[in-house]
Write a protein that holds these residues in place. Structure first.
Motif, mmCIF file in Angstrom:
data_model
loop_
_atom_site.group_PDB
_atom_site.id
_atom_site.type_symbol
_atom_site.label_atom_id
_atom_site.label_comp_id
_atom_site.label_asym_id
_atom_site.label_seq_id
_atom_site.Cartn_x
_atom_site.Cartn_y
_atom_site.Cartn_z
ATOM 1 N N THR A 1 0.835 -1.204 0.000
ATOM 2 C CA THR A 1 0.000 0.000 0.000
ATOM 3 C C THR A 1 0.869 1.253 0.000
ATOM 4 N N ALA A 2 1.960 1.219 0.784
ATOM 5 C CA ALA A 2 2.880 2.361 0.812
ATOM 6 C C ALA A 2 3.538 2.557 -0.555
ATOM 7 N N LEU A 3 3.872 1.453 -1.222
ATOM 8 C CA LEU A 3 4.527 1.538 -2.525
ATOM 9 C C LEU A 3 3.574 1.955 -3.637
ATOM 10 N N SER A 4 2.253 1.833 -3.381
ATOM 11 C CA SER A 4 1.277 2.180 -4.423
ATOM 12 C C SER A 4 1.075 3.689 -4.562
ATOM 13 N N GLY A 5 1.717 4.463 -3.726
ATOM 14 C CA GLY A 5 1.677 5.904 -3.865
ATOM 15 C C GLY A 5 0.445 6.545 -3.262
ATOM 16 N N SER A 6 -0.104 7.536 -3.967
ATOM 17 C CA SER A 6 -1.196 8.346 -3.427
ATOM 18 C C SER A 6 -2.558 7.956 -3.984
ATOM 19 N N VAL A 7 -2.687 6.751 -4.505
ATOM 20 C CA VAL A 7 -3.986 6.309 -5.024
ATOM 21 C C VAL A 7 -4.968 6.257 -3.859
ATOM 22 N N PRO A 8 -6.120 6.952 -3.944
ATOM 23 C CA PRO A 8 -7.066 6.970 -2.822
ATOM 24 C C PRO A 8 -7.680 5.591 -2.573
ATOM 25 N N PRO A 9 -8.161 5.341 -1.337
ATOM 26 C CA PRO A 9 -8.575 3.990 -0.927
ATOM 27 C C PRO A 9 -9.626 3.325 -1.813
ATOM 28 N N PHE A 10 -10.736 4.004 -2.098
ATOM 29 C CA PHE A 10 -11.793 3.362 -2.873
ATOM 30 C C PHE A 10 -11.376 3.126 -4.321
ATOM 31 N N GLN A 11 -10.575 4.027 -4.878
ATOM 32 C CA GLN A 11 -10.059 3.793 -6.223
ATOM 33 C C GLN A 11 -9.138 2.579 -6.224
ATOM 34 N N LEU A 12 -8.276 2.494 -5.200
ATOM 35 C CA LEU A 12 -7.374 1.350 -5.089
ATOM 36 C C LEU A 12 -8.175 0.061 -4.914
ATOM 37 N N LEU A 13 -9.264 0.156 -4.158
ATOM 38 C CA LEU A 13 -10.118 -1.008 -3.942
ATOM 39 C C LEU A 13 -10.735 -1.481 -5.261
ATOM 40 N N ALA A 14 -11.240 -0.545 -6.063
ATOM 41 C CA ALA A 14 -11.830 -0.906 -7.345
ATOM 42 C C ALA A 14 -10.800 -1.560 -8.261
ATOM 43 N N MET A 15 -9.592 -1.031 -8.283
ATOM 44 C CA MET A 15 -8.546 -1.567 -9.153
ATOM 45 C C MET A 15 -8.119 -2.966 -8.715
ATOM 46 N N THR A 16 -7.907 -3.137 -7.414
ATOM 47 C CA THR A 16 -7.410 -4.428 -6.935
ATOM 48 C C THR A 16 -8.490 -5.510 -7.000
ATOM 49 N N PHE A 17 -9.740 -5.142 -6.705
ATOM 50 C CA PHE A 17 -10.820 -6.131 -6.809
ATOM 51 C C PHE A 17 -11.065 -6.525 -8.269
ATOM 52 N N ALA A 18 -10.812 -5.617 -9.209
ATOM 53 C CA ALA A 18 -10.918 -5.963 -10.623
ATOM 54 C C ALA A 18 -9.861 -7.009 -10.982
ATOM 55 N N ILE A 19 -8.656 -6.843 -10.441
ATOM 56 C CA ILE A 19 -7.592 -7.838 -10.670
ATOM 57 C C ILE A 19 -7.983 -9.174 -10.042
ATOM 58 N N ALA A 20 -8.568 -9.116 -8.837
ATOM 59 C CA ALA A 20 -9.004 -10.341 -8.161
ATOM 60 C C ALA A 20 -10.079 -11.061 -8.980
ATOM 61 N N THR A 21 -10.958 -10.283 -9.627
ATOM 62 C CA THR A 21 -11.966 -10.893 -10.493
ATOM 63 C C THR A 21 -11.294 -11.677 -11.612
ATOM 64 N N GLY A 22 -10.227 -11.122 -12.161
ATOM 65 C CA GLY A 22 -9.474 -11.819 -13.207
ATOM 66 C C GLY A 22 -8.900 -13.137 -12.722
ATOM 67 N N ILE A 23 -8.480 -13.179 -11.446
ATOM 68 C CA ILE A 23 -7.966 -14.443 -10.886
ATOM 69 C C ILE A 23 -9.046 -15.511 -10.931
ATOM 70 N N GLY A 24 -10.266 -15.128 -10.533
ATOM 71 C CA GLY A 24 -11.369 -16.077 -10.549
ATOM 72 C C GLY A 24 -11.690 -16.567 -11.949
ATOM 73 N N VAL A 25 -11.660 -15.656 -12.934
ATOM 74 C CA VAL A 25 -11.950 -16.025 -14.323
ATOM 75 C C VAL A 25 -10.898 -16.998 -14.845
ATOM 76 N N VAL A 26 -9.630 -16.680 -14.626
ATOM 77 C CA VAL A 26 -8.541 -17.542 -15.094
ATOM 78 C C VAL A 26 -8.603 -18.914 -14.433
ATOM 79 N N ALA A 27 -8.889 -18.949 -13.113
ATOM 80 C CA ALA A 27 -8.956 -20.225 -12.393
ATOM 81 C C ALA A 27 -10.089 -21.095 -12.931
#
Length: 300
Positions: A29-55
């Motif tokens: 989270t510290a390395l991700s810079g100044s991305v605000p929490p809810f925006q970061l949440l949307a981005m990371t959960f989108a990546i997590a969705t991709g994990i489910g699709v690939v699996a």
């Protein structure tokens, strides 16, 4: 053919990988810079969705086939993943971080206690004692040995932090109760959480994109690990592993996170960390003693 105890131990170890991933949450989270929490949440959960699709595709099944679940399953999954983070951010906005974090981190203890409500589970003295030792160690680590000062002005933040603890513990226990639901369904919960995070971001935040490839890699790593992949392995542990042992072992996350920050030169090593380590490790070993014991050999 592996025994039931061996399968339970394997699922517990898989579930514990979620704790290991959550240990790098603070650093990434510290390395991700100044991305605000809810925006970061949307981005990371989108990546997590991709994990489910690939699996799902890798197993030869359609990702959409896992979405046909009863509404209580969706309410538990989406409410757990999105609800926890929503109230956690609300807590941090309305209360000091130390008090809010400590209240929110009651969830491992609540998992151990609530597990007594599950069929086939027994709550033993060493489960509760181990979880309490873990809570004491986490509290020492979060407060750095200082006393807590709860202020009435921050009541909203304290209540939001308590909601975090109740939501995540209820979600974890609910995962066991919905044991027939495949873990791939978590990808659908992540997709819904990502969608819900977008309006929250637009209402409360200003968009800030990662600056440079290091911050982009940190966001990707968050989605693959602590705010993504960890939800899948945690689901396996909750459904088929030793739920009391995992609850107590979850207190290792703040300890491991601190040790990682120390190794990265971002936090000091002192006696508080050593004492926290002793409490948390002792509690985890005590709570997990049934998992650690080798099964007795059958009588001839």
């Amino acid at each position: 053919m592996p025994s039931d105890q061996a399968r339970r131990r394997r699922a517990t170890l898989i579930g514990f990988t979620a704790v290991l991933m959550w240990a790098v949450l603070a650093l990434l989270t510290a390395l991700s810079g100044s991305v605000p929490p809810f925006q970061l949440l949307a981005m990371t959960f989108a990546i997590a969705t991709g994990i489910g699709v690939v699996a799902s595709i890798a197993r030869g099944t359609s990702p959409l086939s896992h979405l046909r679940q009863p509404w209580p399953v969706w309410a538990t999954g989406v409410g757990g993943l999105f609800g926890y983070h929503f109230f956690y951010f609300l807590a941090l906005r309305n209360a000091p971080a130390v008090e809010a974090s400590l209240i929110a981190y009651l969830w491992p203890l609540l998992i151990v206690v609530f597990s007594a409500l599950l069929p086939g589970e027994r709550l033993r003295w060493f489960h509760v004692t181990g979880a309490l030792l873990g809570l004491a160690g986490a509290g020492l680590l979060v407060t750095k040995g200082a006393s807590l000062d709860f202020d009435d002005r921050y009541t909203l933040g304290y209540l939001a932090a308590l909601a975090c603890a109740l939501i995540w513990s209820s979600y974890s226990i609910g995962s066991r109760r919905f044991g027939q639901v495949p873990t791939d369904a978590v990808g659908g919960f992540c997709a819904a959480a990502a969608i819900l995070a977008v309006p929250c971001h637009l209402l409360f935040e200003t968009t800030v994109w990662p600056a440079g490839w290091i911050e982009w890699l940190a966001v990707l790593a968050l989605g693959l690990g602590p705010v993504g992949g960890a939800f899948f392995t945690w689901d396996i542990g909750m459904k088929r592993g030793d739920i009391q042992a995992l609850g107590a072992a979850a207190y290792a996350a703040p300890l491991l996170s601190t040790l990682i920050l120390i190794a990265a030169g971002l936090a000091p090593l002192n006696g508080i960390v050593a004492a926290s380590c002793l409490l948390i490790v002792t509690g985890a070993v005590l709570a997990a003693n049934e998992v650690l014991r080798r099964p007795k050999a059958p009588a001839p």
